[in-house]
Design a protein around this motif. Structure first.
Motif, PDB file in Angstrom:
ATOM      1  N   VAL A  93      27.632  17.729  71.091  1.00  0.00           N
ATOM      2  CA  VAL A  93      26.176  17.591  70.954  1.00  0.00           C
ATOM      3  C   VAL A  93      25.660  18.201  69.657  1.00  0.00           C
ATOM      4  O   VAL A  93      24.498  18.020  69.299  1.00  0.00           O
ATOM      5  CB  VAL A  93      25.409  18.204  72.154  1.00  0.00           C
ATOM      6  CG1 VAL A  93      25.722  17.435  73.436  1.00  0.00           C
ATOM      7  CG2 VAL A  93      25.704  19.687  72.316  1.00  0.00           C
ATOM      8  N   SER A  94      26.513  18.920  68.950  1.00  0.00           N
ATOM      9  CA  SER A  94      26.075  19.546  67.706  1.00  0.00           C
ATOM     10  C   SER A  94      27.294  19.839  66.837  1.00  0.00           C
ATOM     11  O   SER A  94      28.359  20.209  67.349  1.00  0.00           O
ATOM     12  CB  SER A  94      25.323  20.850  68.019  1.00  0.00           C
ATOM     13  OG  SER A  94      24.861  21.481  66.840  1.00  0.00           O
ATOM     14  N   THR A  95      27.150  19.629  65.533  1.00  0.00           N
ATOM     15  CA  THR A  95      28.213  20.004  64.588  1.00  0.00           C
ATOM     16  C   THR A  95      27.556  20.825  63.481  1.00  0.00           C
ATOM     17  O   THR A  95      27.373  20.354  62.359  1.00  0.00           O
ATOM     18  CB  THR A  95      28.897  18.755  63.985  1.00  0.00           C
ATOM     19  OG1 THR A  95      27.881  17.887  63.465  1.00  0.00           O
ATOM     20  CG2 THR A  95      29.692  18.003  65.031  1.00  0.00           C
ATOM     21  N   PRO A  96      27.213  22.067  63.821  1.00  0.00           N
ATOM     22  CA  PRO A  96      26.411  22.880  62.885  1.00  0.00           C
ATOM     23  C   PRO A  96      27.105  23.123  61.553  1.00  0.00           C
ATOM     24  O   PRO A  96      26.441  23.202  60.528  1.00  0.00           O
ATOM     25  CB  PRO A  96      26.216  24.195  63.641  1.00  0.00           C
ATOM     26  CG  PRO A  96      26.464  23.866  65.079  1.00  0.00           C
ATOM     27  CD  PRO A  96      27.497  22.793  65.070  1.00  0.00           C
ATOM     28  N   THR A 134      33.374  23.462  60.434  1.00  0.00           N
ATOM     29  CA  THR A 134      34.435  24.075  61.227  1.00  0.00           C
ATOM     30  C   THR A 134      33.954  24.526  62.605  1.00  0.00           C
ATOM     31  O   THR A 134      34.669  25.225  63.312  1.00  0.00           O
ATOM     32  CB  THR A 134      35.020  25.302  60.491  1.00  0.00           C
ATOM     33  OG1 THR A 134      33.944  26.236  60.260  1.00  0.00           O
ATOM     34  CG2 THR A 134      35.643  24.903  59.161  1.00  0.00           C
ATOM     35  N   ARG A 135      32.733  24.122  62.978  1.00  0.00           N
ATOM     36  CA  ARG A 135      32.195  24.522  64.281  1.00  0.00           C
ATOM     37  C   ARG A 135      31.511  23.325  64.918  1.00  0.00           C
ATOM     38  O   ARG A 135      30.776  22.602  64.260  1.00  0.00           O
ATOM     39  CB  ARG A 135      31.213  25.684  64.108  1.00  0.00           C
ATOM     40  CG  ARG A 135      30.439  26.064  65.346  1.00  0.00           C
ATOM     41  CD  ARG A 135      29.934  27.531  65.289  1.00  0.00           C
ATOM     42  NE  ARG A 135      29.210  27.855  64.082  1.00  0.00           N
ATOM     43  CZ  ARG A 135      27.889  27.731  63.919  1.00  0.00           C
ATOM     44  NH1 ARG A 135      27.137  27.303  64.902  1.00  0.00           N
ATOM     45  NH2 ARG A 135      27.306  28.040  62.778  1.00  0.00           N
ATOM     46  N   ALA A 136      31.746  23.159  66.213  1.00  0.00           N
ATOM     47  CA  ALA A 136      31.071  22.095  66.953  1.00  0.00           C
ATOM     48  C   ALA A 136      30.677  22.664  68.309  1.00  0.00           C
ATOM     49  O   ALA A 136      31.222  23.677  68.761  1.00  0.00           O
ATOM     50  CB  ALA A 136      31.996  20.887  67.130  1.00  0.00           C
ATOM     51  N   VAL A 137      29.713  22.025  68.958  1.00  0.00           N
ATOM     52  CA  VAL A 137      29.259  22.483  70.269  1.00  0.00           C
ATOM     53  C   VAL A 137      29.316  21.307  71.235  1.00  0.00           C
ATOM     54  O   VAL A 137      28.867  20.201  70.903  1.00  0.00           O
ATOM     55  CB  VAL A 137      27.829  23.059  70.195  1.00  0.00           C
ATOM     56  CG1 VAL A 137      27.371  23.538  71.562  1.00  0.00           C
ATOM     57  CG2 VAL A 137      27.765  24.197  69.186  1.00  0.00           C
ATOM     58  N   ILE A 138      29.903  21.556  72.411  1.00  0.00           N
ATOM     59  CA  ILE A 138      30.017  20.515  73.433  1.00  0.00           C
ATOM     60  C   ILE A 138      29.113  20.848  74.620  1.00  0.00           C
ATOM     61  O   ILE A 138      28.675  22.000  74.782  1.00  0.00           O
ATOM     62  CB  ILE A 138      31.468  20.355  73.928  1.00  0.00           C
ATOM     63  CG1 ILE A 138      32.037  21.709  74.416  1.00  0.00           C
ATOM     64  CG2 ILE A 138      32.347  19.765  72.832  1.00  0.00           C
ATOM     65  CD1 ILE A 138      33.409  21.618  75.049  1.00  0.00           C
ATOM     66  N   ASP A 139      28.885  19.833  75.453  1.00  0.00           N
ATOM     67  CA  ASP A 139      27.974  20.005  76.584  1.00  0.00           C
ATOM     68  C   ASP A 139      28.698  20.488  77.847  1.00  0.00           C
ATOM     69  O   ASP A 139      28.279  20.165  78.960  1.00  0.00           O
ATOM     70  CB  ASP A 139      27.188  18.717  76.845  1.00  0.00           C
ATOM     71  CG  ASP A 139      28.074  17.523  77.183  1.00  0.00           C
ATOM     72  OD1 ASP A 139      29.316  17.675  77.183  1.00  0.00           O
ATOM     73  OD2 ASP A 139      27.521  16.440  77.439  1.00  0.00           O
ATOM     74  N   LEU A 190      34.945  16.407  63.942  1.00  0.00           N
ATOM     75  CA  LEU A 190      34.157  15.911  65.078  1.00  0.00           C
ATOM     76  C   LEU A 190      32.769  15.472  64.627  1.00  0.00           C
ATOM     77  O   LEU A 190      32.204  16.030  63.692  1.00  0.00           O
ATOM     78  CB  LEU A 190      34.029  17.005  66.139  1.00  0.00           C
ATOM     79  CG  LEU A 190      35.339  17.484  66.775  1.00  0.00           C
ATOM     80  CD1 LEU A 190      35.082  18.666  67.703  1.00  0.00           C
ATOM     81  CD2 LEU A 190      36.027  16.342  67.529  1.00  0.00           C
ATOM     82  N   SER A 191      32.242  14.479  65.333  1.00  0.00           N
ATOM     83  CA  SER A 191      30.872  14.015  65.088  1.00  0.00           C
ATOM     84  C   SER A 191      30.073  14.110  66.372  1.00  0.00           C
ATOM     85  O   SER A 191      30.633  14.005  67.476  1.00  0.00           O
ATOM     86  CB  SER A 191      30.881  12.552  64.634  1.00  0.00           C
ATOM     87  OG  SER A 191      31.618  12.415  63.445  1.00  0.00           O
ATOM     88  N   VAL A 192      28.763  14.283  66.217  1.00  0.00           N
ATOM     89  CA  VAL A 192      27.878  14.286  67.383  1.00  0.00           C
ATOM     90  C   VAL A 192      28.045  12.965  68.125  1.00  0.00           C
ATOM     91  O   VAL A 192      28.019  11.895  67.515  1.00  0.00           O
ATOM     92  CB  VAL A 192      26.415  14.495  66.948  1.00  0.00           C
ATOM     93  CG1 VAL A 192      25.464  14.292  68.127  1.00  0.00           C
ATOM     94  CG2 VAL A 192      26.244  15.891  66.356  1.00  0.00           C
ATOM     95  N   GLY A 193      28.260  13.065  69.431  1.00  0.00           N
ATOM     96  CA  GLY A 193      28.470  11.874  70.241  1.00  0.00           C
ATOM     97  C   GLY A 193      29.922  11.648  70.616  1.00  0.00           C
ATOM     98  O   GLY A 193      30.210  10.900  71.551  1.00  0.00           O
ATOM     99  N   ASN A 222      20.156  19.618  73.045  1.00  0.00           N
ATOM    100  CA  ASN A 222      20.320  18.346  72.338  1.00  0.00           C
ATOM    101  C   ASN A 222      20.656  17.261  73.351  1.00  0.00           C
ATOM    102  O   ASN A 222      21.799  17.147  73.777  1.00  0.00           O
ATOM    103  CB  ASN A 222      21.484  18.447  71.349  1.00  0.00           C
ATOM    104  CG  ASN A 222      21.141  19.164  70.063  1.00  0.00           C
ATOM    105  OD1 ASN A 222      20.001  19.131  69.608  1.00  0.00           O
ATOM    106  ND2 ASN A 222      22.139  19.798  69.464  1.00  0.00           N
ATOM    107  N   ILE A 223      19.674  16.474  73.755  1.00  0.00           N
ATOM    108  CA  ILE A 223      19.927  15.430  74.752  1.00  0.00           C
ATOM    109  C   ILE A 223      20.432  14.170  74.047  1.00  0.00           C
ATOM    110  O   ILE A 223      19.803  13.678  73.106  1.00  0.00           O
ATOM    111  CB  ILE A 223      18.644  15.112  75.552  1.00  0.00           C
ATOM    112  CG1 ILE A 223      18.148  16.358  76.277  1.00  0.00           C
ATOM    113  CG2 ILE A 223      18.910  13.967  76.538  1.00  0.00           C
ATOM    114  CD1 ILE A 223      19.021  16.865  77.381  1.00  0.00           C
TER     115      ILE A 223
END
Lengths: 351, 351
Positions: free
Chosen positions: A251-254, A257-262, A307-310, B84-85
């Motif tokens: 849901v986020s790739t700030p 080297t960092r990404a956030v998942i749901d 990684l990409s958002v989605g 982030n929806i």
């Protein structure tokens, strides 16, 4: 390619789960060991039924509601509840359950045994009670073979109860010491008029070494049906044997080297089981889930994550049994074919 | 003396919870700060309603189902969803929710903003979107004030969306650095035709220092209603301010210095939040819950525990928000008076 599923979702690949069940049943069959799978891992009546159809002698449960749900919907006829059940109302629920199924329980102290007796004193058939033994794991269990023998005798003497054997959750890699302990208890008990007909051992980490303790008559095991990162790390299975995965979306790739998942601690849970990080991202050995908040998982890497958002990721959790308990439904599939949601029975109950 | 309740149970003392809500509302009122409590901690519509009745401007949610449940049953008219929806169906659910309540959301990337726009392009009123800023916690959030300004402009330009301000979950004890970051972003954004009307900050650990960042217009906070061991340890509150406790029963006392309770990782959870052990046993500072299995907690002590099988214990968990999510019901009480079970809304959902 993304699966057409909302995330976070707990996926259970039935092909893999069934293969895991068959493989260990076959191992037990070849070693003359009776298998009594622990359903706390999946809490799905259909899988309990499958385990019994493949040759399990019955199931193990940790809570009364688990047993009730499996008996009601899983066509189950033999349940061992490996828990010190305490309290008049809980014992009354046990009594009701024992009318519908061959139920046995454990006790490691006289207070629990007395409570069981109070509830079963006027039962038509006595309740089989195994003595839980501490053979080194230092959780529950009587401390010594002599204490096991004394409790066996007390159970025999209590109205409504029947001494049914010994039960232990052994420490990993200690078959010799555990065997010595249990043999001494068995000898002590059998110097009286009692016999030790059942010796129930278990545990997933040592599952392929269960035959090294031939005095066990039955083996209890839960995680083997799903497997998880802890068992892969111990060498018990491979990633391809992991039937339960968490499907999450980036849901986020700030940063690069960092990404956030749901998927956070309310799905993956904070169980570490001695590992670093909160799960293994399949196909991405370079990624680490280094931090969870409740609904977010943080992924970091030394190199760009790519990684990409989605993007969807499939994660093998550290500990499958707790993850299977977090959502109302798991999603069943067979390989790429999605079968649909399946309710997880008896989760979130007090009993 | 034991409470007449089956265990393990999650108890919520409404007297304490309501006092906690009143105390922080009063603090916010005295500092001219708007309070927007995060309901992920309790997931109880009645408490969301109470928070708003006491003066909160609305609530914060982390998931769509949480928001839906609070709006349906909590008489709530203003919801900020700090997530982030992503995904067409989730955005459609957002759209439906926005017809019933003043809904705002966040975004930290253009993919999320574009997805929101796709769902709201033909809406009668645009969806307010705040830009989530990473001011040092390194979870979600745009990395720089310049990136915040660029995303604000992109949101403004997307059909169906309205730029509504800045949102951050700041690192603890960093008010000055966070203020600098946000002030720079605000200045950059306001050199265009946009204004930053809302700056939403939050976090329980620093709750009593919220006034040190006066540029924040609203404060989001969840744990303060229940409090927990992590906040007591940080000095934010006292044990007597902890509204949520886990009631457990001693089911085994294998040795003088070891006892086992019927609350394991499926109730207390494995969340450590940097602490040793899995909770604080009220009235027994000498006891440590050093190990959890799924349905058992192990208590150890250097001296004899003094515990007997059947004793009830009340435990302040490390992290209240995850414990409140583990059972279908919490048990409400006021001091010694048990009010009864209350269903926890929207737990275990994918959305």
């Amino acid at each position: 390619m993304n699966l057409p599923l909302d995330t976070p979702a707990v996926l259970v690949d039935l092909d893999i789960a069934e293969a895991n069940v068959r493989a260990f049943q076959s191992y037990c069959d070849s070693h003359g060991l009776q298998l009594r799978p622990h359903i706390k891992t999946h809490k799905l009546p259909r899988l309990a039924k499958f385990q019994v159809q493949q040759g399990a002698i019955g199931i193990t449960c940790q809570k009364i509601t688990e047993a009730e749900a499996m008996v009601a919907n899983g066509d189950i006829h033999d349940v061992l509840l490996t828990y010190n059940i305490l309290g008049r109302e809980k014992v009354a629920r046990l009594r009701a359950l024992s009318d519908r199924v061959r139920l046995s329980v454990v006790a490691d102290n006289i207070t629990v045994a007395q409570g069981l007796s109070d509830g079963f004193a006027d039962a038509a058939t006595p309740l089989p009670v195994l003595v839980e033994c501490n053979t080194g794991a230092d959780r529950c269990g009587v401390a010594t073979p002599a204490a096991a023998a004394a409790l066996a005798q007390a159970i025999k003497d209590l109205p409504g109860l029947q001494f049914a054997g010994l039960m232990t959750y052994p420490p990993a890699g200690a078959a010799t010491a555990v065997t010595t302990w249990l043999a001494e208890a068995k000898d002590l008990i059998e110097t009286t008029d009692l016999t030790v007909d059942v010796i129930s051992s278990g545990g997933s980490p040592d599952m392929w070494r269960a035959h090294e303790m031939p005095m066990a008559t039955e083996y209890r095991i839960g995680t083997y049906i799903y497997n998880d990162r802890s068992l892969v790390t111990r060498g018990t299975c491979q990633w391809s044997d992991c039937a339960l995965t968490v499907l999450a979306t980036v849901v986020s790739t700030p940063t690069e080297t960092r990404a956030v998942i749901d998927a956070g601690s309310k799905v993956l849970t904070s169980d570490l089981l001695g590992l670093d990080g909160f799960g293994h991202v399949l196909g991405h050995p370079d990624l680490t889930i280094d931090q969870l908040s409740e609904e977010h998982g943080r992924i970091v890497s030394d190199a760009p994550t790519g990684l990409s958002v989605g993007d969807q990721l499939r994660i093998v959790p550290n500990h499958a049994c707790v993850v299977a308990n977090m959502l109302e439904h798991v999603t069943l599939l067979r390989g790429d074919k999605i079968l649909g949601p399946e309710p997880v029975a008896a989760r979130g109950q007090v009993w």
